[in-house]
Design a protein around this motif. Sequence first.
Motif, PDB file in Angstrom:
ATOM      1  N   ARG A  26       1.050  -1.189   0.176  1.00 37.20           N
ATOM      2  CA  ARG A  26       0.326  -0.099  -0.188  1.00 37.20           C
ATOM      3  C   ARG A  26       0.676   1.074   0.104  1.00 37.20           C
ATOM      4  N   PRO A  27       0.335   2.324  -0.520  1.00 38.88           N
ATOM      5  CA  PRO A  27       1.372   3.104  -0.536  1.00 38.88           C
ATOM      6  C   PRO A  27       1.123   4.399   0.779  1.00 38.88           C
ATOM      7  N   LEU A  28       2.364   4.864   0.840  1.00 41.36           N
ATOM      8  CA  LEU A  28       2.397   5.835   2.971  1.00 41.36           C
ATOM      9  C   LEU A  28       2.312   7.214   2.139  1.00 41.36           C
ATOM     10  N   LEU A  29       1.662   8.354   2.507  1.00 41.49           N
ATOM     11  CA  LEU A  29       1.313   9.236   2.101  1.00 41.49           C
ATOM     12  C   LEU A  29       2.363  10.413   2.563  1.00 41.49           C
ATOM     13  N   GLY A  30       2.175  11.393   2.354  1.00 39.62           N
ATOM     14  CA  GLY A  30       2.944  12.717   2.945  1.00 39.62           C
ATOM     15  C   GLY A  30       4.311  12.973   2.254  1.00 39.62           C
ATOM     16  N   GLY A  31       5.017  12.402   1.477  1.00 35.87           N
ATOM     17  CA  GLY A  31       6.193  12.868   1.685  1.00 35.87           C
ATOM     18  C   GLY A  31       6.210  13.546  -0.342  1.00 35.87           C
ATOM     19  N   VAL A  32       6.953  14.396  -0.689  1.00 34.46           N
ATOM     20  CA  VAL A  32       6.826  15.712  -1.435  1.00 34.46           C
ATOM     21  C   VAL A  32       8.021  14.825  -2.751  1.00 34.46           C
ATOM     22  N   SER A  33       9.116  13.860  -2.648  1.00 36.13           N
ATOM     23  CA  SER A  33       9.593  13.784  -3.712  1.00 36.13           C
ATOM     24  C   SER A  33      10.369  12.061  -3.669  1.00 36.13           C
ATOM     25  N   ASN A  34       9.019  11.469  -3.215  1.00 32.78           N
ATOM     26  CA  ASN A  34       9.496   9.863  -3.804  1.00 32.78           C
ATOM     27  C   ASN A  34       8.379   8.886  -3.610  1.00 32.78           C
ATOM     28  N   GLU A  35       7.929   8.530  -4.274  1.00 32.92           N
ATOM     29  CA  GLU A  35       7.215   7.221  -4.660  1.00 32.92           C
ATOM     30  C   GLU A  35       7.641   6.702  -3.056  1.00 32.92           C
ATOM     31  N   VAL A  36       6.690   6.187  -2.224  1.00 36.40           N
ATOM     32  CA  VAL A  36       6.877   5.482  -0.936  1.00 36.40           C
ATOM     33  C   VAL A  36       5.585   4.472  -0.806  1.00 36.40           C
ATOM     34  N   LEU A  37       6.234   3.233  -1.069  1.00 35.72           N
ATOM     35  CA  LEU A  37       5.307   2.077  -0.426  1.00 35.72           C
ATOM     36  C   LEU A  37       5.605   0.948   1.050  1.00 35.72           C
ATOM     37  N   ALA A  38       4.658   0.405   1.414  1.00 36.88           N
ATOM     38  CA  ALA A  38       4.984  -0.463   1.822  1.00 36.88           C
ATOM     39  C   ALA A  38       4.531  -1.446   2.086  1.00 36.88           C
ATOM     40  N   VAL A  39       5.166  -2.334   2.477  1.00 38.06           N
ATOM     41  CA  VAL A  39       4.899  -4.329   1.839  1.00 38.06           C
ATOM     42  C   VAL A  39       5.250  -5.342   2.824  1.00 38.06           C
ATOM     43  N   SER A  40       4.341  -6.482   2.909  1.00 37.08           N
ATOM     44  CA  SER A  40       4.101  -6.515   4.508  1.00 37.08           C
ATOM     45  C   SER A  40       3.567  -7.874   4.194  1.00 37.08           C
ATOM     46  N   GLY A  41       4.118  -9.153   4.346  1.00 34.33           N
ATOM     47  CA  GLY A  41       4.102 -10.410   4.330  1.00 34.33           C
ATOM     48  C   GLY A  41       4.961 -11.408   4.827  1.00 34.33           C
ATOM     49  N   ASP A  42       4.634 -12.680   4.273  1.00 34.36           N
ATOM     50  CA  ASP A  42       5.823 -14.053   4.821  1.00 34.36           C
ATOM     51  C   ASP A  42       6.936 -13.505   4.699  1.00 34.36           C
ATOM     52  N   GLY A  43       7.452 -13.343   5.139  1.00 31.45           N
ATOM     53  CA  GLY A  43       8.876 -12.783   6.235  1.00 31.45           C
ATOM     54  C   GLY A  43       9.369 -11.650   5.298  1.00 31.45           C
ATOM     55  N   ILE A  44       8.482 -10.851   5.129  1.00 33.02           N
ATOM     56  CA  ILE A  44       9.494  -9.249   4.459  1.00 33.02           C
ATOM     57  C   ILE A  44       7.549  -8.081   5.325  1.00 33.02           C
ATOM     58  N   ASP A  45       8.614  -7.192   5.590  1.00 27.60           N
ATOM     59  CA  ASP A  45       7.768  -6.103   6.633  1.00 27.60           C
ATOM     60  C   ASP A  45       9.184  -4.924   6.091  1.00 27.60           C
ATOM     61  N   VAL A  46       8.456  -4.128   4.457  1.00 28.74           N
ATOM     62  CA  VAL A  46      10.038  -2.788   4.778  1.00 28.74           C
ATOM     63  C   VAL A  46       8.978  -2.183   3.541  1.00 28.74           C
ATOM     64  N   VAL A  47      10.139  -1.006   3.279  1.00 27.72           N
ATOM     65  CA  VAL A  47       9.157   0.215   3.088  1.00 27.72           C
ATOM     66  C   VAL A  47       9.617   0.153   1.904  1.00 27.72           C
ATOM     67  N   VAL A  48       9.656   0.162   0.552  1.00 22.85           N
ATOM     68  CA  VAL A  48      10.480   1.036  -0.586  1.00 22.85           C
ATOM     69  C   VAL A  48       9.741   2.245  -1.631  1.00 22.85           C
ATOM     70  N   LYS A  49      10.854   2.589  -1.665  1.00 26.98           N
ATOM     71  CA  LYS A  49      10.710   3.994  -1.844  1.00 26.98           C
ATOM     72  C   LYS A  49      11.585   4.401  -3.554  1.00 26.98           C
TER      73      LYS A  49
END
Length: 322
Positions: A26-49
Amino acid sequence: MLTPDSVIDYLVNRGILPHGGTATARPLLGGVSNEVLAVSGDGIDVVVKQALSRLRVKQEWLADPTRVLVEADALRIAGRYVPEAVPAVVDADPQQLTLTVARAPRHWADWKTQLMQGTAEPAVARLLGSTLACWHSATAARDDLPERFGTSHFEQLRIGPYYQTAAARHPDLAVTVNEFADALLADRSCLVHGDFSPKNILTDGHSAWVLDWEVAHYGSPVFDLAFLHTHLLLKAVHQPEHAAAYEQCAQAFGTSYAQTTRLPPIQPAQLAGQVGCLLLARADGKSPAEYLDPRGRQRTRALARAALTQSAGLNDLWKTLT
């Protein structure tokens, strides 16, 4: 650009998410300079910028998206000295200019939100001061870092849109503002975060992560100090009922930094002058503080002018607000 629909396959191809693993994005909101996505699931809990080449502001503001690789490098260095204060770097992709980092615990909140709600904990400010001092001190006088961390991104994201734009809109202050900008570019003392702002700090009140190192450069330590002091003053302008609490945070931050740093002391006039420039920029630069109303902007301009034309120190600025 990556989307919530495409980022899962991207992470599989990068070897971060195993084939057949399940995850949601899902997208994380609030930034002006990046697309930021939060990804969570099997063995993963990360933010992708993924860095944007045109920032999300009303005026045209272009910046080199390779800054995301600078951020990855800076995060690794910061983590070497204070590992508990930054997210771990999971992956940096030089082809797609994407950075993947560990995600903070869910109960942590960004410090800006807490401050805007009137929760201003000096303990958090004190921790930030000592942490920043450790980073500045550990990276000072390093022969290997000035070339790795040039000033081009800093010029694109701070000097141009903040200092030069503010100077152009206040011609009577232009010489002074440009002199302070030149001083920043001439000083190559240590690794500087470049966006040391409450919105880039996640905390539970006891621990804290400092995020968003894309403006990292080898430069003047005064900039990081001035940047945070500016944000605390802006909060006081916006919410004068909490000004005393914000001032306590500013004092805790400054004292903690001064007690921890191994660098020469920051001159009060230099710090106040840089704060004046940044206040002017947050009123009339390319990235004005979104929460200031017209009256707040006018008051911010008055604070900036006091610092730049009347030699007002930080204590003097706070006296007008508390």
